[in-house]
Design an enzyme around this catalytic site. Structure first.
Site, PDB file in Angstrom:
ATOM      1  N   LYS A 257       0.841  -1.201   0.000  1.00 27.04           N
ATOM      2  CA  LYS A 257       0.000   0.000   0.000  1.00 27.04           C
ATOM      3  C   LYS A 257       0.875   1.250   0.000  1.00 27.04           C
ATOM      4  CE  LYS A 257      -0.420   0.164   5.045  1.00 27.04           C
ATOM      5  NZ  LYS A 257      -1.343   0.270   6.190  1.00 27.04           N
TER       6      LYS A 257
ATOM      7  N   TYR B  79      18.333  29.137   7.009  1.00 26.08           N
ATOM      8  CA  TYR B  79      17.127  29.764   7.541  1.00 26.08           C
ATOM      9  C   TYR B  79      17.121  29.744   9.067  1.00 26.08           C
ATOM     10  CZ  TYR B  79      14.808  29.928   2.975  1.00 26.08           C
ATOM     11  OH  TYR B  79      14.468  30.226   1.673  1.00 26.08           O
TER      12      TYR B  79
END
Length: 353
Positions: free
Chosen positions: A33, A250
């Protein structure tokens, strides 16, 4: 060409399936899945097609993709079906179907079917997410038998904490399952990846190996001999030096304590590498242990090359794989390997066998 890629080792995938089947000692559905946990469902299913006893997916569309790719082995729909049209498609494509709530049971009773189904009847043994409870299990089993639309029933459950061997809840779930299914005919399926590896008492007719297929050991210690299937890697694309006291990236999270040689790597959170990892998260640079410094951004991240004088532009950087276990990165990110693997995107996928 941007060097970011996910290298998928199909031989490792087969090794892990064989290990699961040997440890469990009976049949095993390979769970593919979520695009085989981010590894590519069609390619993984084809690699296992010669030996897997069958496959499990979440829902109908995932199964139809495999059937369209030529996968003829049994495929189980773990969520079952959502309406009568899907039920008809499941019959048409000879899919096995989980039934885990009243509406699905009623749908089978009231929908004309071209042929009988193999139903997996789910027992809620304590996870309290899906499945029938207590006496409702036997009642559902009897209704399925009385419908005349079922050729076989497998009784299943799912464990909430099998990856925590010191916790008693798995033993309690086992007892609950046995009590709810006592006297009911049909094969049994209890063991997920963690139960295959750590709970021999849960081994029955069918196992459902998922994360272990992809080499991320769900049990503490990671001593079960699994091989990583995905190597997420890229390369250094630029190098610069920053001075002691300089901030990097950042938010200026990393501040150099010494003159630091920084490698800029073509990989970021848009590729699936987690933004939440801290400074010091392990990487491998040209096969040598290394560390991430600075915050990962959308397309790039930065690594410390100070103690690797031979490393530079073009140096290979492994973000996870054989040298850097994905579980270690997941722990650093405060998540689990499942999430990291399922989130890989945008990078090139390369398959080796």
């Amino acid at each position: 060409m941007r060097p970011a890629r996910a290298l998928i080792d199909l031989a490792a995938l087969r090794h892990n399936y064989r290990l699961a089947r040997t440890r469990h000692g009976a049949s095993a559905l390979a769970v593919v899945k979520a695009n085989a946990y981010g590894h590519g469902a069609v390619r993984c299913a084809r690699a296992l097609a010669g030996e897997a006893d069958g496959f499990a997916v979440a829902f109908l569309d995932e199964a139809l993709e495999l059937r369209a790719a030529g996968i003829t082995a049994p495929i189980l729909l773990l969520e079952g079906v959502f309406d009568a049209l899907e039920l008809a498609d499941a019959v048409r494509h000879e899919l096995w179907v989980v039934v885990h709530h009243e509406a699905q049971l009623r749908m089978i009773e009231t929908t004309p079917l071209a042929m009988p189904l193999h139903i997996w009847l789910k027992v809620n043994s304590g996870m309290n997410r899906a499945g029938f409870v207590g006496a409702d299990v036997a009642a559902a089993w009897q209704r399925l038998q009385a419908s005349g639309k079922v050729r076989e029933i497998t009784l299943m459950t799912h464990f909430a904490r099998a990856d925590e061997p010191q916790v008693v809840s798995t033993a309690e779930q086992l007892e609950c399952f046995e009590a709810a299914t006592q006297g009911l005919a049909g094969t049994r399926s209890l063991a997920n990846s963690a139960a295959i590896l750590g709970w021999p008492r849960a081994h029955r007719d069918w196992a459902r190996p998922g994360i272990l297929l992809y080499g991320a050991d769900p049990m503490p210690g990671e001593a079960n001999g699994l091989q990583p299937v995905m190597t997420l890697e890229s390369a250094v694309m630029a190098v610069r030096e920053i001075e002691a006291g300089d901030a990097l990236g950042y938010g200026g999270r990393f501040v150099a304590e010494r003159r630091t040689r920084v490698g800029l790597v073509a990989m970021g959170y848009a590729d699936g590498y987690p933004r939440s990892v801290p400074d010091g998260t392990p990487v491998a640079i040209d096969g040598q242990p290394g560390r991430l410094i600075g915050r990962a951004s959308m397309d790039m991240l930065t690594v410390d090359l100070t103690d690797l004088p031979a490393a530079g532009i073009g140096s290979r950087v492994e973000l996870w794989g054989r040298q850097v276990p994905v579980n270690r990165v997941a722990t650093a990110a405060g998540t689990i390997a499942y999430e990291l693997l399922c989130n890989v995107k945008r990078v090139r996928f390369s398959y080796q066998d």
